[in-house]
Design an enzyme around this catalytic site. Structure first.
Site, PDB file in Angstrom:
ATOM      1  N   ALA A 115       3.232   1.653   2.871  1.00 34.67           N
ATOM      2  CA  ALA A 115       4.439   0.838   2.674  1.00 34.67           C
ATOM      3  C   ALA A 115       5.413   1.554   1.751  1.00 34.67           C
ATOM      4  O   ALA A 115       6.631   1.505   1.953  1.00 34.67           O
ATOM      5  CB  ALA A 115       4.079  -0.535   2.119  1.00 34.67           C
TER       6      ALA A 115
ATOM      7  N   CYS B 146       0.827  -1.203   0.000  1.00 34.05           N
ATOM      8  CA  CYS B 146       0.000   0.000   0.000  1.00 34.05           C
ATOM      9  C   CYS B 146       0.866   1.260   0.000  1.00 34.05           C
ATOM     10  O   CYS B 146       2.092   1.196   0.074  1.00 34.05           O
ATOM     11  CB  CYS B 146      -0.896   0.003   1.233  1.00 34.05           C
ATOM     12  SG  CYS B 146       0.037   0.105   2.773  1.00 34.05           S
TER      13      CYS B 146
ATOM     14  N   HIS C 176       5.238   6.178  -2.899  1.00 35.86           N
ATOM     15  CA  HIS C 176       6.539   6.747  -3.270  1.00 35.86           C
ATOM     16  C   HIS C 176       6.339   8.188  -3.731  1.00 35.86           C
ATOM     17  O   HIS C 176       7.066   9.092  -3.337  1.00 35.86           O
ATOM     18  CB  HIS C 176       7.189   5.966  -4.415  1.00 35.86           C
ATOM     19  CG  HIS C 176       7.329   4.494  -4.171  1.00 35.86           C
ATOM     20  ND1 HIS C 176       7.114   3.558  -5.151  1.00 35.86           N
ATOM     21  CD2 HIS C 176       7.657   3.794  -3.057  1.00 35.86           C
ATOM     22  CE1 HIS C 176       7.323   2.349  -4.659  1.00 35.86           C
ATOM     23  NE2 HIS C 176       7.641   2.459  -3.387  1.00 35.86           N
TER      24      HIS C 176
ATOM     25  N   ARG D 125      13.094  -4.086   6.274  1.00 34.84           N
ATOM     26  CA  ARG D 125      13.653  -3.823   4.939  1.00 34.84           C
ATOM     27  C   ARG D 125      15.171  -3.821   4.883  1.00 34.84           C
ATOM     28  O   ARG D 125      15.767  -3.683   3.831  1.00 34.84           O
ATOM     29  CB  ARG D 125      13.068  -2.548   4.339  1.00 34.84           C
ATOM     30  CG  ARG D 125      12.043  -2.900   3.263  1.00 34.84           C
ATOM     31  CD  ARG D 125      11.455  -1.688   2.599  1.00 34.84           C
ATOM     32  NE  ARG D 125      12.339  -1.033   1.655  1.00 34.84           N
ATOM     33  CZ  ARG D 125      12.486  -1.378   0.385  1.00 34.84           C
ATOM     34  NH1 ARG D 125      11.824  -2.391  -0.105  1.00 34.84           N
ATOM     35  NH2 ARG D 125      13.285  -0.710  -0.409  1.00 34.84           N
TER      36      ARG D 125
END
Lengths: 512, 504
Positions: B78, B75, B208, B109
Site C-alpha cells: 500500500a 502494508c 514508502h 486514492r
C-alpha cells in the site's frame, strides 16, 4: 488565481478555470516529456480497432481491470452474516484494511474485521504466536460470540495450518472453550471472492455440524451467496418467505449488520444467523443456494450430510423468481399464495407497458457468474438481446451453461460469452461491437467514458452511487427496480441526445 | 465536548487512557500503554530555541501492531504502489501476485492527473499478474516476463513499467530483478522491480522507504528514463510528497509558480517518469509529506548537493509562513513575489474566515491519519477557530512525533497505531465535534452522531492544499459539522437514550 467571491469551487470546477488550465498546459509542454498529441490520438484510435481487439483478447499473462476480488473478501462477507461474529484474517494486516475499506465504500457502513498482523519473522517462523495472542486480544476487546478465521495469501504460501493453530490457541487458554472459532483456508491465488464465500460458509457449517448427529426434519436452509445487494435482497427474500408461510434458516444474513440505523449507537454486530440456527440447520431437509457459483463446496457438504440441495442463479426477473418460488414450494410443500401471483402480474404489466422501449435493445453484461446468468435471462424476457456476457471469475463450465441459456431464446442468438476475461477486454468488445446498454458496477464507469455505452450499476461494488443496495433486485419487486433503472437510463440518454434547443430537440418528447 | 480551559485535560486524558487499557490482556496492555499518551509541556523555549507548543515524542512508534486488535494500518505494498509509485501516470504499475491487492486499491486514492487513460496515462487502471496456484508452485517469473511483453504490445506509449510485489513474491523466491533487467534491455524502457511485499515492515511506512530506494536505484542512478523538457534554471524546485489528492498539488503549484519558482518535478501526483528522473537538476527540494519521501531528499542532498526543506500548505497561517521560508532560499525578487502572493490571496482568506470561523469557533477535532496530516492540518483548523483534542499517526516514526510538539497544545491526547477499540472509546468519552480519519472509521463515528470527514481522500472533495484549497477545506468542515442530520438521530417519542453498544 483565487476562488471567486461568491462561492467556493472544489475540484469539479476549480481546475476548469482558465488559470489552472493554462498552468497545466504549461506543465505538459515544459516538464512532462509526453508523447505528441498526434501520436496519442493515433494510438487511442488504434485501441478501438479489431486489430487491437485481437491482440487484447489473445493475452495469456496480463490481466487489466479484472471484475473479481480475492477469496478472503468473500470469507469476511460470509462471516459477517452470523450473529456477533468477528472475522479474524490470518496473515498480513494490510489485506484486512483493504477488505474493510472495500466493503465500507460499497455499503456506506462500518465493517469490522481483525488481522493477526504477521510480519517478516512470522514469514520465517510461522504465525502461531500471532494467532494465539491475536485470538485472545480479539476476544477481550470485541466480545464476539464467534470468531471466523480465514487466511491471506501470505499465510497460505508459508503453509500455516489453521486447525492446528486454533487448537493450540485453545490449549493455551487464549480463548474460552465455549467460543466457536470456525475456520476456512482462503488462498487468494485460487478462484475469487465467490469461492472465499463458499469456503467460509462450509467452514462454519463444518464447525457446528461435524460430530453432531443429524435427525432429518422438514426444515429449509437458504444460502444467499456473495451479493452487493444483500441488504435489499435478503429482506425481500424474507418477505416472500413469510407470504408463503415458509420458515427457513438463512445461512449468513448480512442485511442488518450492513444496514444499521443512525441513532447514536455504533453497533459492531447486528442481526445475523444465530449459532443455534446453524446447529439446527443440520437437521434440515434441504439446503437451497440462491447462487450456485458461491456455494458448490457448501452444497456438496450438505449433500454429504444427507440433505437435498438445490441451486439457483440469482433469483432476478420473472422466470428467475418463478423458479425460486416453485423450488420453495416443492421443497416445503407450501403453495405459492395469490398475493405473489399478483405481484408477478404487476411486474409483467410494467414490462408490457414499456416493451416498445426495451424490445431489441442490446446489452453487455458483466459481474459474478450467477448474476450474469440471471441478468441475461431477464434481459431476454424484456425482448432485449445480450451481446456480451462476461465474468472474470466465470469458468468454462459457466460459459457452457450461459451458452445453453442463450441458445434457448431467439433473443440470445447474437450473444458471445466471455469466461475469464477482464474489463479491458470488455472495452475492446464494446468499441468493436457496441451495445445499447452496459450492465455492471462502478468500475464500468471507465468503460462508459471510453465507449459511450450507458452503464447501469447493478452489482458489487457500487462506490460512486449511493444506497442502491438497500433496494432489492430479487423477486418480482426487485425485477421492477431493475426495470425502472434500465428504463431511466434509456430515457435519460434519449433526452440528453435531444436537449439542445433549436438544434436537435425535435424528439425531446414530453410523453414517452 | 466542552473545551473549558479550567478543565485539566491532561489529567482527564491520562485517566481515560488508563481506563481503556484495562480491557486488554496483560501482554497487549503493556504494549499498547507505550503508544498512548498526553502531550507534555514543552521544554523551556530558551533551552531548545524552538517555539514548541508541547512535547509528544515520548510515545513508542513504528513497531509491530498487536495481533487481533483491529489496527487501522495497511502494508508495504500500500505504501509503495498505493502511495509513492501509483500516481506516476505514464508508467504501468503491475500489482504482481494475486488479484486482490490491486483490486482493492484500484482508483481509491484520488491522485488526480491529466492524460488519456489507457493510452498515455494509467493511474486509474488495475494491472495484475493475477497469480494462480501454479504460479505459486512453479514461480511467477515467466508470467511476469510475458506480462511485460503484453504491456509493451498493448500500451506502447507507456514510458516504463514498475513491478509492485505482493506478499507471495518474496516467499516463493522469484527473481523479479533479473526479469526487470532483461525486459529493460529488450524494451529499452525502465522496468523497475519493487520489493514491497505486504509482510515487510510494520505498516505502509516501509513501503514508502522501499519505493524511494527503488526510485534511487532504478531511475535516478540508472538514468534511463525519458529525457528532455526545459533545462532547469536558477528557480527550479521539486515538490516531493504531494500526491495530488483531489488536485492538491495543482493548488500548490499555482502558488509556487506565482512567486516565480519553476516546479520541474512533482512527486508523485500527476507526475511523469521524466519529472522523477529530472529531479536531481533542481536547486531545492520542497517536501510536504516528510514521512513518505524524506529518504529520497536525503539521498539527493548527499549525492547531488540539493538542499531540502519541509513546508506546509494547509491553512493560511502555515501557507504564508511556508511561502516566506521558501522565498528565503532565493533572491529578493522571489521574496518580494512571495509577499505579493500572500497579499493577493489575503482577501480570499479574509472572506473564508469571516464566513466560516463564526460557524466553527471553539469546535473540537480529533484526528487519526497518516503521513504528514496528524500535525500539518492542525493549524488549518486553528485558523478557523477550532481546537485539536487528539491526534495520532497510523505509521509515524519518532521524528514525526518530535515534529508534532510544535503544533499541539499540552494536554492533547496522542495515540500511535490506535486500535479500533481505543479510537471508539476515545471518541465516545470525549465526544469531539468532528473526527477526521479514514473510510474504515467514518461510519462507526457517524453512527455515534459525530460529524466526520475522511482526511485521506478529502472525502471525495478537495483540493485542501494552498489558498484555493483552504476555501474548500473550510466549506467542508462547516458542512460536516453544521448539517441538520445530526439533530435527527433521536426519535421525538423516544424517552430513553439508546442502549450502550453490545460490542463490549
Amino acid at each position: 488565481m483565487a476562488q471567486p467571491e461568491d462561492k467556493v469551487l472544489d475540484h469539479a470546477k476549480l481546475f476548469q478555470e482558465p488559470d489552472y488550465e493554462a498552468m497545466l498546459e504549461n506543465k505538459r509542454a515544459k516538464y512532462e516529456c509526453g508523447h505528441p498529441d498526434e501520436m496519442v490520438r493515433e494510438i487511442a484510435d488504434w485501441t478501438k480497432t479489431w486489430d487491437y481487439r485481437e491482440k487484447n483478447l489473445a493475452r495469456t499473462a496480463l490481466t487489466v481491470n479484472p471484475a473479481k476480488a480475492c477469496q478472503p473478501l468473500g470469507a469476511v462477507f460470509a462471516a459477517a452474516g452470523y450473529r456477533g461474529t468477528m472475522s479474524f484474517v490470518h496473515g498480513s494486516q494490510g489485506c484486512v484494511a483493504y477488505y474493510r475499506s472495500h466493503l465500507s465504500r460499497h455499503f456506506k457502513e462500518p465493517v469490522s474485521a481483525v488481522s493477526s498482523s504477521m510480519t517478516e519473522d512470522a514469514a520465517v517462523f510461522g504465525g502461531l504466536t500471532n494467532m494465539v495472542d491475536g485470538l485472545a486480544n480479539t476476544n477481550a476487546l470485541y466480545s464476539p460470540e464467534m470468531i471466523a478465521v480465514s487466511t491471506t495469501c501470505m499465510a497460505e504460501v508459508i503453509g500455516d495450518d489453521l486447525n492446528s493453530f486454533i487448537q493450540q490457541a485453545r490449549g493455551k487458554a487464549s480463548i474460552p472453550d465455549e467460543l466457536p472459532v470456525p475456520h476456512a483456508h482462503t488462498p487468494a491465488f485460487v478462484g475469487s471472492h465467490v469461492d472465499g464465500y463458499d469456503n467460509m460458509q462450509k467452514g462454519i457449517l463444518e464447525h457446528f455440524w461435524e460430530g453432531a448427529e443429524r435427525t432429518a426434519g422438514d426444515g429449509l436452509n437458504i444460502v444467499p451467496g456473495f451479493d452487493g445487494f444483500a441488504v435489499g435482497n435478503i429482506r425481500e427474500l424474507r418477505r416472500m418467505l413469510s407470504l408463503m408461510g415458509v420458515e427457513a434458516t438463512i445461512l449468513s444474513d448480512v442485511s442488518e449488520v450492513y444496514d444499521t440505523p443512525s441513532d447514536g449507537e455504533f453497533r459492531m454486530y447486528a442481526g445475523g444467523t444465530t449459532m443455534d440456527e446453524v446447529k439446527a440447520a443440520l437437521d434440515a431437509k434441504a439446503t437451497l443456494s440462491l447462487q450456485e457459483y458461491c456455494s458448490r463446496k457448501t452444497l456438496e457438504y450438505c449433500r454429504a450430510k444427507g440433505q437435498t440441495t438445490e441451486a439457483l442463479h440469482y433469483p432476478l426477473g420473472v422466470a428467475g423468481t418463478d423458479k425460486l418460488l416453485m423450488t420453495l414450494a416443492e421443497l416445503t410443500t407450501k403453495p405459492i399464495p395469490e398475493s405473489l401471483r399478483l405481484e408477478r402480474g404487476r411486474l409483467v404489466d410494467a414490462m408490457a407497458d414499456s416493451q416498445s422501449w426495451l424490445h431489441g435493445k442490446t446489452y453487455a453484461i458483466y459481474g459474478d457468474p450467477d448474476f450474469v446468468y440471471a441478468m441475461a435471462q431477464f434481459v431476454m424476457e424484456t425482448g432485449g438481446e445480450p451481446r456480451h456476457c462476461l465474468a472474470t471469475n466465470g469458468s468454462k463450465a459457466w460459459g457452457k451453461k450461459m451458452q445453453a441459456l442463450l441458445d434457448g431464446s431467439p433473443f440470445g442468438q447474437g450473444c458471445q460469452v466471455w469466461p475469464g476475461k477482464d474489463l479491458w477486454a470488455m472495452r475492446s468488445l464494446l468499441l468493436t461491437e457496441p451495445t445499447d446498454l452496459l450492465i455492471g458496477n462502478s468500475h464500468g464507469k471507465y468503460l462508459e467514458r471510453d465507449t459511450r455505452v450507458p452503464l447501469v450499476r447493478l452489482n458489487f461494488p457500487i462506490f460512486d452511487r449511493h444506497h442502491h443496495h438497500r433496494s432489492p433486485l430479487w423477486g418480482y419487486q426487485g425485477g421492477l427496480n431493475v426495470l425502472v433503472k434500465i428504463l431511466d437510463k434509456i430515457f435519460d440518454r434519449m433526452d440528453a441526445e435531444s436537449d439542445t434547443v433549436g438544434v436537435n430537440d425535435t424528439s425531446f418528447d414530453l410523453t414517452r | 465536548m466542552d473545551l473549558d480551559q479550567e478543565h485539566d485535560w491532561a489529567a482527564v486524558n491520562e485517566a481515560l487512557i488508563a481506563d481503556i487499557l484495562e480491557a486488554y490482556p496483560p501482554k497487549a496492555k503493556k504494549n499498547r500503554a507505550k503508544h498512548l499518551g498526553v502531550a507534555q509541556p514543552a521544554p523551556d523555549e530558551a533551552e531548545t530555541g524552538e517555539t514548541a507548543g508541547s512535547r509528544c515524542d515520548m510515545l513508542k512508534s513504528n513497531v509491530r501492531s498487536v495481533p487481533g486488535v483491529m489496527t487501522i494500518r495497511g502494508c508495504a505494498y500500500a505504501g509503495s504502489k498505493g502511495v509513492v509509485w501509483g500516481p506516476i501516470k505514464d508508467t504501468v504499475h503491475i500489482s504482481h501476485g494475486p488479484v486482490g491487492c490491486g483490486h482493492y486499491s484500484w482508483g481509491q486514492r484520488r491522485n488526480y492527473y491529466t492524460g488519456t487513460t489507457g493510452v498515455d496515462s494509467f493511474v486509474t487502471m488495475q494491472f495484475t499478474t493475477d497469480f494462480q496456484e501454479k504460479d505459486i508452485v512453479f514461480g511467477g517469473d515467466k508470467k511476469l516476463a510475458t506480462t511485460i511483453d503484453e504491456i509493451t504490445a498493448l500500451f506502447p506509449l507507456a514510458q516504463g513499467v514498475s513491478i509492485q510485489s505482493e506478499c507471495p513474491i518474496g516467499l516463493i523466491g522469484d527473481d523479479i530483478e533479473a526479469v526487470a533487467r532483461k525486459k529493460k534491455e529488450e524494451t529499452g524502457k525502465p522496468v523497475i522491480p519493487v520489493r514491497c511485499e505486504g509482510f515487510r515492515g510494520v505498516s505502509q511506512s516501509l513501503g514508502h522507504h522501499i519505493a524511494n530506494d527503488a526510485i534511487r536505484d532504478w531511475v535516478l542512478e540508472k538514468g534511463d528514463a525519458p529525457e528532455g523538457g526545459v533545462e532547469p534554471g536558477p528557480y527550479a524546485v521539486n515538490v516531493l510528497g504531494d500526491y495530488n489528492i483531489g488536485g492538491d498539488a495543482w493548488a500548490s503549484r499555482m502558488l509556487l509558480e506565482e512567486m516565480g519558482l519553476e516546479v520541474v518535478g512533482n512527486w508523485s501526483g500527476d507526475a511523469t517518469l521524466a519529472e522523477v528522473a529530472r529531479a536531481p537538476k533542481a536547486k531545492l527540494n520542497l517536501i510536504h509529506c516528510y514521512r513518505s519521501m524524506n529518504y529520497i531528499c536525503r539521498y539527493m542532498e548527499e549525492k547531488h548537493g540539493i538542499p531540502w526543506m519541509e513546508y506546509n500548505f494547509f491553512g493560511p497561517s502555515q501557507i504564508a509562513a511556508s511561502l516566506r521560508a521558501i522565498a528565503q532560499r532565493f533572491d529578493e525578487t522571489i521574496q518580494a513575489n512571495a509577499e505579493k502572493v500572500i497579499a493577493r490571496y489575503q482577501p480570499l482568506v479574509d472572506r473564508v474566515v469571516a464566513k466560516y470561523r463564526p460557524r466553527l469557533e471553539g469546535k473540537s477535532v480529533m484526528l487519526y491519519v497518516g503521513g504528514l496530516r496528524p500535525r500539518h492540518v492542525v493549524t488549518a483548523y486553528e485558523d478557523l477557530g477550532m481546537v485539536i483534542a487528539g491526534t495520532g499517526y497510523e505509521f509515524g516514526h519518532g521524528d514525526d512525533y518530535k515534529r508534532t510538539g510544535a503544533h499541539v497544545q499540552p494536554g492533547t491526547l496522542i495515540y500511535d497505531d490506535v486500535t479500533g477499540y481505543e479510537l471508539e472509546k476515545f471518541i465516545e468519552r470525549l465526544r469531539p465535534d468532528l473526527v477526521g480519519s479514514g473510510i474504515k472509521e467514518k461510519y462507526p463515528v457517524q453512527k455515534m452522531g459525530i460529524p466526520f470527514r475522511q482526511m485521506h481522500s478529502w472525502d471525495y472533495s478537495g483540493p485542501y492544499h494552498g489558498y484555493d484549497g483552504f476555501a474548500v477545506f473550510a466549506r467542508d468542515m462547516d458542512l460536516a459539522i453544521n448539517n441538520p442530520v445530526w439533530d435527527l438521530f433521536k426519535a421525538p417519542w423516544a424517552r430513553e437514550e439508546p442502549s450502550t453498544s453490545n460490542a463490549a
